[in-house]
Design a protein around this motif. Structure first.
Motif, PDB file in Angstrom:
ATOM      1  N   ARG A 251      63.790  13.915  21.453  1.00  0.00           N
ATOM      2  CA  ARG A 251      63.042  14.697  20.259  1.00  0.00           C
ATOM      3  C   ARG A 251      61.757  14.173  20.092  1.00  0.00           C
ATOM      4  NH1 ARG A 251      68.136  15.731  17.944  1.00  0.00           N
ATOM      5  NH2 ARG A 251      67.472  13.937  16.217  1.00  0.00           N
ATOM      6  N   ARG A 252      61.520  12.738  20.134  1.00  0.00           N
ATOM      7  CA  ARG A 252      60.395  12.039  19.826  1.00  0.00           C
ATOM      8  C   ARG A 252      59.457  11.934  21.219  1.00  0.00           C
ATOM      9  NH1 ARG A 252      59.249  12.552  14.996  1.00  0.00           N
ATOM     10  NH2 ARG A 252      57.751  10.611  15.206  1.00  0.00           N
ATOM     11  N   TYR A 253      59.992  12.214  22.413  1.00  0.00           N
ATOM     12  CA  TYR A 253      59.091  12.160  23.476  1.00  0.00           C
ATOM     13  C   TYR A 253      58.455  13.586  23.653  1.00  0.00           C
ATOM     14  CZ  TYR A 253      57.520  11.340  28.150  1.00  0.00           C
ATOM     15  OH  TYR A 253      56.919  11.056  29.281  1.00  0.00           O
ATOM     16  N   ARG A 254      57.309  13.862  23.628  1.00  0.00           N
ATOM     17  CA  ARG A 254      56.474  15.109  23.478  1.00  0.00           C
ATOM     18  C   ARG A 254      55.408  15.140  24.891  1.00  0.00           C
ATOM     19  NH1 ARG A 254      58.513  18.359  19.875  1.00  0.00           N
ATOM     20  NH2 ARG A 254      59.663  17.309  18.097  1.00  0.00           N
ATOM     21  N   ARG A 255      55.660  16.216  25.246  1.00  0.00           N
ATOM     22  CA  ARG A 255      54.718  16.745  26.356  1.00  0.00           C
ATOM     23  C   ARG A 255      53.609  17.575  25.951  1.00  0.00           C
ATOM     24  NH1 ARG A 255      59.972  16.604  27.771  1.00  0.00           N
ATOM     25  NH2 ARG A 255      60.123  18.722  26.930  1.00  0.00           N
ATOM     26  N   CYS A 256      52.329  17.440  26.490  1.00  0.00           N
ATOM     27  CA  CYS A 256      51.102  18.192  25.870  1.00  0.00           C
ATOM     28  C   CYS A 256      50.937  19.267  26.825  1.00  0.00           C
ATOM     29  CB  CYS A 256      49.806  17.239  26.016  1.00  0.00           C
ATOM     30  SG  CYS A 256      48.505  17.990  25.569  1.00  0.00           S
ATOM     31  N   PRO A 257      50.995  20.603  26.373  1.00  0.00           N
ATOM     32  CA  PRO A 257      50.644  21.607  27.392  1.00  0.00           C
ATOM     33  C   PRO A 257      49.062  21.612  27.665  1.00  0.00           C
ATOM     34  CG  PRO A 257      51.771  22.217  25.403  1.00  0.00           C
ATOM     35  CD  PRO A 257      51.194  20.899  25.091  1.00  0.00           C
ATOM     36  N   SER A 258      48.943  22.346  28.884  1.00  0.00           N
ATOM     37  CA  SER A 258      47.530  22.371  29.413  1.00  0.00           C
ATOM     38  C   SER A 258      46.541  22.933  28.472  1.00  0.00           C
ATOM     39  CB  SER A 258      47.506  23.071  30.563  1.00  0.00           C
ATOM     40  OG  SER A 258      47.940  24.487  30.563  1.00  0.00           O
ATOM     41  N   ASP A 259      46.936  23.881  27.523  1.00  0.00           N
ATOM     42  CA  ASP A 259      45.886  24.429  26.647  1.00  0.00           C
ATOM     43  C   ASP A 259      46.024  23.879  25.250  1.00  0.00           C
ATOM     44  OD1 ASP A 259      48.536  25.357  25.823  1.00  0.00           O
ATOM     45  OD2 ASP A 259      47.774  27.309  25.225  1.00  0.00           O
ATOM     46  N   LYS A 260      46.342  22.653  25.093  1.00  0.00           N
ATOM     47  CA  LYS A 260      46.573  21.805  23.828  1.00  0.00           C
ATOM     48  C   LYS A 260      46.084  20.440  23.953  1.00  0.00           C
ATOM     49  CE  LYS A 260      49.813  24.788  21.473  1.00  0.00           C
ATOM     50  NZ  LYS A 260      48.925  25.738  20.618  1.00  0.00           N
ATOM     51  N   ILE A 261      45.690  19.795  23.014  1.00  0.00           N
ATOM     52  CA  ILE A 261      45.679  18.195  22.878  1.00  0.00           C
ATOM     53  C   ILE A 261      46.595  17.617  21.913  1.00  0.00           C
ATOM     54  CG2 ILE A 261      43.828  16.550  22.428  1.00  0.00           C
ATOM     55  CD1 ILE A 261      41.733  18.238  22.986  1.00  0.00           C
ATOM     56  N   LEU A 262      47.225  16.605  22.332  1.00  0.00           N
ATOM     57  CA  LEU A 262      48.504  16.179  21.857  1.00  0.00           C
ATOM     58  C   LEU A 262      47.454  15.068  20.925  1.00  0.00           C
ATOM     59  CD1 LEU A 262      51.235  15.565  20.863  1.00  0.00           C
ATOM     60  CD2 LEU A 262      51.483  14.042  22.945  1.00  0.00           C
ATOM     61  N   VAL A 263      47.708  14.950  19.584  1.00  0.00           N
ATOM     62  CA  VAL A 263      46.805  13.916  18.857  1.00  0.00           C
ATOM     63  C   VAL A 263      48.031  13.208  18.049  1.00  0.00           C
ATOM     64  CG1 VAL A 263      45.687  13.628  16.974  1.00  0.00           C
ATOM     65  CG2 VAL A 263      45.057  15.600  18.421  1.00  0.00           C
ATOM     66  N   ILE A 264      48.075  11.883  18.347  1.00  0.00           N
ATOM     67  CA  ILE A 264      49.172  10.891  17.882  1.00  0.00           C
ATOM     68  C   ILE A 264      48.283  10.200  16.804  1.00  0.00           C
ATOM     69  CG2 ILE A 264      50.628   9.050  18.153  1.00  0.00           C
ATOM     70  CD1 ILE A 264      50.858  10.131  21.245  1.00  0.00           C
TER      71      ILE A 264
ATOM     72  N   ALA B  70      43.083   7.691  16.002  1.00  0.00           N
ATOM     73  CA  ALA B  70      44.080   8.557  16.450  1.00  0.00           C
ATOM     74  C   ALA B  70      44.031   8.420  18.130  1.00  0.00           C
ATOM     75  CB  ALA B  70      44.003   9.933  16.033  1.00  0.00           C
ATOM     76  N   LYS B  71      45.280   8.874  18.867  1.00  0.00           N
ATOM     77  CA  LYS B  71      45.293   8.814  20.091  1.00  0.00           C
ATOM     78  C   LYS B  71      45.475  10.190  20.688  1.00  0.00           C
ATOM     79  CE  LYS B  71      48.156   6.894  23.935  1.00  0.00           C
ATOM     80  NZ  LYS B  71      49.385   6.105  24.183  1.00  0.00           N
ATOM     81  N   CYS B  72      44.354  10.265  21.598  1.00  0.00           N
ATOM     82  CA  CYS B  72      44.551  12.066  21.981  1.00  0.00           C
ATOM     83  C   CYS B  72      44.753  12.072  23.603  1.00  0.00           C
ATOM     84  CB  CYS B  72      43.037  12.709  21.885  1.00  0.00           C
ATOM     85  SG  CYS B  72      42.556  12.784  20.320  1.00  0.00           S
ATOM     86  N   ILE B  73      45.816  12.994  23.801  1.00  0.00           N
ATOM     87  CA  ILE B  73      46.374  13.178  25.139  1.00  0.00           C
ATOM     88  C   ILE B  73      46.265  14.335  25.477  1.00  0.00           C
ATOM     89  CG2 ILE B  73      48.337  12.895  26.649  1.00  0.00           C
ATOM     90  CD1 ILE B  73      49.362  10.581  24.842  1.00  0.00           C
ATOM     91  N   HIS B  74      45.612  14.738  26.771  1.00  0.00           N
ATOM     92  CA  HIS B  74      45.484  16.056  27.326  1.00  0.00           C
ATOM     93  C   HIS B  74      46.099  16.226  28.688  1.00  0.00           C
ATOM     94  CE1 HIS B  74      43.074  19.313  29.613  1.00  0.00           C
ATOM     95  NE2 HIS B  74      43.785  20.011  28.570  1.00  0.00           N
ATOM     96  N   GLY B  75      47.138  17.039  28.669  1.00  0.00           N
ATOM     97  CA  GLY B  75      47.664  17.307  29.915  1.00  0.00           C
ATOM     98  C   GLY B  75      48.766  16.255  30.293  1.00  0.00           C
ATOM     99  N   GLY B  76      49.411  15.393  29.600  1.00  0.00           N
ATOM    100  CA  GLY B  76      50.207  14.384  29.790  1.00  0.00           C
ATOM    101  C   GLY B  76      51.451  14.548  28.767  1.00  0.00           C
ATOM    102  N   ALA B  77      52.067  13.256  28.397  1.00  0.00           N
ATOM    103  CA  ALA B  77      53.259  13.257  27.639  1.00  0.00           C
ATOM    104  C   ALA B  77      53.123  11.554  26.933  1.00  0.00           C
ATOM    105  CB  ALA B  77      54.536  13.448  28.241  1.00  0.00           C
ATOM    106  N   ALA B  78      53.858  11.473  25.883  1.00  0.00           N
ATOM    107  CA  ALA B  78      53.995  10.215  25.062  1.00  0.00           C
ATOM    108  C   ALA B  78      55.315  10.202  24.225  1.00  0.00           C
ATOM    109  CB  ALA B  78      52.707  10.055  24.337  1.00  0.00           C
ATOM    110  N   PHE B  79      55.550   8.896  24.100  1.00  0.00           N
ATOM    111  CA  PHE B  79      56.779   8.708  23.011  1.00  0.00           C
ATOM    112  C   PHE B  79      56.128   8.484  21.931  1.00  0.00           C
ATOM    113  CE2 PHE B  79      59.832   6.046  20.905  1.00  0.00           C
ATOM    114  CZ  PHE B  79      60.727   6.754  21.018  1.00  0.00           C
ATOM    115  N   ILE B  80      56.702   9.434  20.746  1.00  0.00           N
ATOM    116  CA  ILE B  80      56.342   9.131  19.334  1.00  0.00           C
ATOM    117  C   ILE B  80      57.212   8.249  18.649  1.00  0.00           C
ATOM    118  CG2 ILE B  80      55.480  10.620  17.251  1.00  0.00           C
ATOM    119  CD1 ILE B  80      54.028  11.036  19.957  1.00  0.00           C
TER     120      ILE B  80
END
Length: 464
Positions: A22-35, A45-55
């Protein structure tokens, strides 16, 4: 009980694994994941586009920024141009959050948590201000006629300001430009009237050119027809001559071509034969090289492998011998070290015991030695007795001729001599460089230093 424990462990593992997933988040192509939270970097903050990261739980959290385009209508009115003429410029802008790393960080810092309407409102204020600034630096003619320059200026100014909040300009569309004084309309009417007059003038000139051209065409037609007839006769004669010359030249060229063709065929046949011989030679050389490589692979490579094998086996045997020798040396060293330690311990304990014995004897080494001798005296006497204890006499023959001068028989002298052969204690101690104490006895003929003789004893008795 063991089954319950296994079930509990499996349940804990499943729950832990589910929590990690549940803490491993994948970023969709139409969004930006902000950690945000503890990102371990200087950025907030850490911004990820088109990838995934563990929170990481507790230390980090996350949110999304939508990349969908936002359409903004900017109906700018009464904007003052460079000529101080107020114009109305209705525009439609299309913006969106940028995916460039630095601009994404700006968007995470300034737009995270805002709705689409809030972002549209902020962008609208920026667009209105920059649009007025661009119009104030341009003439009406430039705005109306050179739309590319106007759009380029708007894009350059707006893009720089939108990047500060994390947005990107996607498209600009200007529908129509109007002014309150009718200047643009007058320019349009002037251009239309000029275009109509130019068209009328062009029609008249074309009519004049048409009539003149028709007369000249008729004249040229009659001249050209007559000249054409004369030229036709002349041309027919010239054509016949050309035909004859052409036939002769054709036959000549045909013969030459036949000759060249035969020669070329022979040359090509010779070249083909030469190339065939060359190909066969190359094939034989290649076959020889292949045979040589095969022989080398079968003999040389096998010999190299055997050589390497022997070297490896010799090194292995040498290493084994070195390790066995090292092990034996270590064992001998350990044994000798243990013996030395044991001997050292025994001598140390004996030295400590001797020191205590000397201390108990009043720190007098001589007395300490006498104490040790007294402790071993029974063993010494026992040893002397054992010396003659085991002697067996199978037969003893004594020739006794009577008594001797001291009244003893020969048999008695034999037995006393046998007992006298045992070394007395006094002699043993003297041999060792020591003296027995007086209380252990003296010989009859020995008197201690300072002792009274027989006469002195008698005199002492009388005096008593």
């Amino acid at each position: 009980m063991e089954l319950y424990l296994i079930l509990i462990i499996v349940f804990v593992v499943i729950v832990t694994f589910s929590a990690i997933l549940r803490r491993y988040r994948r970023c969709p192509s139409d969004k930006i994941l902000v950690i945000y939270g503890k990102t371990g970097r200087k950025a907030s903050a850490k911004c990820i586009h088109g990838g995934a990261a563990f929170i990481w739980p507790v230390f980090q959290n996350f949110a999304y920024l939508d990349l969908k385009p936002i359409s903004i209508e900017c109906n700018l009115q009464n904007a003052l141009s460079k000529q101080n003429i107020r114009v109305d410029v209705p525009c439609r802008f299309t913006v969106g959050i940028s995916t460039e790393p630095e601009v994404m960080t700006n968007a995470a810092e300034r737009l995270l948590g805002l709705s689409t309407e809030d972002i549209r409102s902020i962008a609208t204020d920026i667009l209105f201000g920059q649009l007025r600034l661009v119009i104030a630096t341009m003439d009406i003619e430039e705005i109306n006629s050179d739309r590319d320059k106007f759009l380029a200026s708007v894009s350059a100014n707006v893009e720089a300001e939108l990047r500060k909040i994390g947005l990107k300009l996607i498209n600009v569309n200007v529908t129509d430009i109007r002014d309150e004084s009718g200047y643009i309309e007058a320019l349009g009417k002037e251009a239309a009237a000029k275009a109509i007059n130019d068209a009328k003038k062009s029609v008249a000139e074309q009519n004049r050119f048409g009539e003149t051209g028709k007369a000249m065409a008729d004249k040229d037609t009659r001249i050209n027809v007559a000249s054409a007839d004369a030229d036709a006769v002349k041309g027919e004669n010239s054509a016949k001559i050309e035909i004859a010359n052409s036939d002769a030249l054709r036959r000549q060229k045909t013969a030459e071509a036949d000759r060249l063709a035969v020669a070329a065929e022979k040359v090509q046949a010779a070249k083909a034969l030469q190339e065939a011989y060359q190909s066969e030679r190359d094939a034989e050389l290649a076959r020889a090289e292949r045979e040589k490589a095969t022989q080398q692979a079968n003999i040389v490579v096998a010999a190299e492998i055997d050589k390497e094998k022997l070297i490896i086996e010799a090194e292995a045997q040498a290493e084994q011998a070195r390790r066995i020798a090292k092990g034996e040396a270590d064992a001998i060293f350990a044994k000798m070290d243990a013996q030395a330690r044991g001997t050292m311990e025994i001598l140390t304990k004996q030295a400590a015991g001797f020191a205590q014995t000397v201390h108990a004897a009043g720190d007098d080494p001589q007395k300490a030695v006498l104490m040790m001798i007294a402790d071993k005296l029974p063993d010494i006497v026992r040893t002397q007795v054992e010396a003659v204890k085991g002697i067996k006499f199978d037969k003893v023959t004594v020739w006794d001729n009577g008594s001797t001068k001291d009244g003893k028989t020969a048999t008695a002298n034999f037995l006393s001599g046998l007992m006298g052969s045992i070394p007395p204690l006094q002699d043993l101690f003297r041999t060792a460089g020591m003296e027995l104490p007086d209380y252990l006895g003296k010989k009859a003929d020995e008197q201690p230093a300072g002792a009274p003789d027989g006469k002195q004893k008698k005199a002492a008795k009388k005096e008593e």
